[in-house]
Design an enzyme around this catalytic site. Structure first.
Site, mmCIF file in Angstrom:
data_model
loop_
_atom_site.group_PDB
_atom_site.id
_atom_site.type_symbol
_atom_site.label_atom_id
_atom_site.label_comp_id
_atom_site.label_asym_id
_atom_site.label_seq_id
_atom_site.Cartn_x
_atom_site.Cartn_y
_atom_site.Cartn_z
ATOM 1 N N HIS A 296 -7.309 -5.886 -0.901
ATOM 2 C CA HIS A 296 -6.198 -5.323 -0.398
ATOM 3 C C HIS A 296 -5.335 -5.547 0.713
ATOM 4 O O HIS A 296 -4.385 -5.484 0.949
ATOM 5 C CB HIS A 296 -6.646 -3.820 -0.229
ATOM 6 C CG HIS A 296 -5.464 -2.701 -0.008
ATOM 7 N ND1 HIS A 296 -5.161 -2.169 -1.218
ATOM 8 C CD2 HIS A 296 -5.088 -2.187 1.143
ATOM 9 C CE1 HIS A 296 -3.981 -1.123 -0.678
ATOM 10 N NE2 HIS A 296 -4.142 -1.127 0.616
ATOM 11 N N SER B 13 0.772 -0.926 -0.079
ATOM 12 C CA SER B 13 0.139 0.024 -0.082
ATOM 13 C C SER B 13 0.771 1.438 0.008
ATOM 14 O O SER B 13 1.564 1.309 -0.919
ATOM 15 C CB SER B 13 -0.982 -0.008 1.326
ATOM 16 O OG SER B 13 -2.095 0.787 0.698
ATOM 17 N N ASP C 91 -8.734 -5.466 -5.371
ATOM 18 C CA ASP C 91 -8.470 -4.087 -5.035
ATOM 19 C C ASP C 91 -9.562 -3.321 -5.882
ATOM 20 O O ASP C 91 -9.963 -3.846 -6.797
ATOM 21 C CB ASP C 91 -7.058 -3.788 -5.387
ATOM 22 C CG ASP C 91 -5.836 -3.669 -4.281
ATOM 23 O OD1 ASP C 91 -6.260 -3.108 -3.215
ATOM 24 O OD2 ASP C 91 -4.946 -4.237 -4.213
#
Length: 358
Positions: free
Chosen positions: A272, A154, A240
């Site tokens: 995610h 991330s 995602d």
């Protein structure tokens, strides 16, 4: 009214709110389960990895620390995996969530290093990037000939991608210390972040500074990144958001077109959060790609786990005494490399607002 591409404000905010794309549970539960998973794994690693050093400073700023998890015996060529955590640049701390997948690499004979950096709200984006670059310069000197693979998730994926465009001579190194980079569900263009709710919620303060967003966007630095000759794995989860997947695919293509060595991987089923949690499972795609990159000459057999009593905890204690009380680094008792007596001023001088003589 469009704010970015074809997205209005509400749609853009959702695109960059990863928990809103989780289908297996509620957004709130997905975040809490992710935090719990990382915290439990980290606490377990601290107790079970043979040699652990916590809070080793790579600069004199209190936040600039790394945790190091190593097997009992390493060599001058044993690989090193460096993990940079996510948290949208404003959350996540090593104390609770750094070493959760340590055994995936330690049991095969590599070391895991987890990096802490200044969080936005306390520092700006330039400084967060500089912290991580300084950490890698420190580790490059400490580990010398040991090959380094960086992994970021991330926001950590963004920071690791920024590492690829570093002029390492500015940080006291003669060459690029990074052999591989595994970028997981990262962000490579900060422009939509600047325009989304993330800017305010993460205290990034990019909205009124478009130049800061652009200069810290890996998407615009692909020529420099490609010249480093690092093998790059751009990984994203099938679940995602469309923007996360678009950014990953676009960055991989631009880096490839610039001459970089890139593999683009979209991992099915995962979202995610669950995608990075799979690093504890060797049957998962992400773990297989990571281990394949780290051990390019062939995956060594797993080492038998040993009790950390005495040996590992001595390493923890000495690292605390050396780092927290004396402001120096203690060498890994398992042979992590020559760090004893390392002059931190070479690194702290690179950090804005840090007194190298302190």
């Amino acid at each position: 009214m469009s704010v970015y591409r074809d997205f209005n404000q509400a749609a853009l905010d959702k695109e960059y709110s990863p928990s809103q794309w989780v289908t297996r549970t509620t957004p709130e539960k997905a975040i809490q389960q992710h935090i719990d998973c990382l915290e439990r794994g980290t606490e377990s690693s601290k107790l079970s990895v043979p040699a652990v050093e916590l809070g080793v400073r790579y600069a004199n700023d209190q936040v600039c620390t790394v945790d190091i998890y190593s097997p009992q015996c390493v060599t001058a060529t044993s690989p090193v995996v460096v993990y940079v955590h996510g948290g949208y640049w404003c959350a996540g701390v090593l104390e609770h969530s750094g070493g959760w997948f340590a055994h995936s690499v330690v049991d095969r004979g590599a070391s895991l290093v987890t990096v802490e950096y200044g969080l936005c709200g306390n520092v700006n984006m330039y400084t967060a990037v500089r912290h991580v670059r300084t950490a890698l310069a420190f580790l490059g000197q400490r580990f010398q000939s040991r090959p380094i693979t960086v992994v970021g998730h991330s926001a950590g994926g963004h920071l690791c991608a920024m590492l690829l465009s570093t002029n390492w001579s500015d940080f006291g190194l003669k060459s690029n210390p990074i052999r591989n980079a595994v970028l997981v569900s990262g962000i490579y263009d900060l422009e939509p972040i600047r325009l989304s709710c993330v800017d305010g919620e993460s205290n990034l303060k990019l909205r009124d500074e478009p130049s800061q967003a652009r200069r810290n966007s890996p998407m615009h630095l692909v020529k420099d990144a490609a010249s480093q000759k690092t093998s790059v794995f751009v990984v994203v989860a099938e679940r995602d958001s469309t923007e996360f997947r678009r950014q990953s695919k676009e960055y991989a293509k631009k880096l490839t077109d610039a001459g970089g060595s890139v593999e683009y991987i979209e991992v099915p089923v995962h979202d995610h959060f669950s995608i990075i949690e799979t690093l504890t499972d060797e049957g998962e795609v992400l773990t297989q790609r990571l281990l394949g990159a780290v051990f390019a000459e062939g995956l060594p057999p797993k080492r038998k786990r040993t009790s950390p009593a005495g040996f590992g905890w001595a390493s923890v204690g000495l690292a605390f005494l050396g780092g927290a009380l004396a402001g120096t680094v203690v060498g890994n008792m398992a042979g992590g490399g020559a760090a004893d007596g390392l002059d931190l001023s070479a690194f702290t001088s690179l950090l804005p607002g840090v007194d190298a003589s302190a």
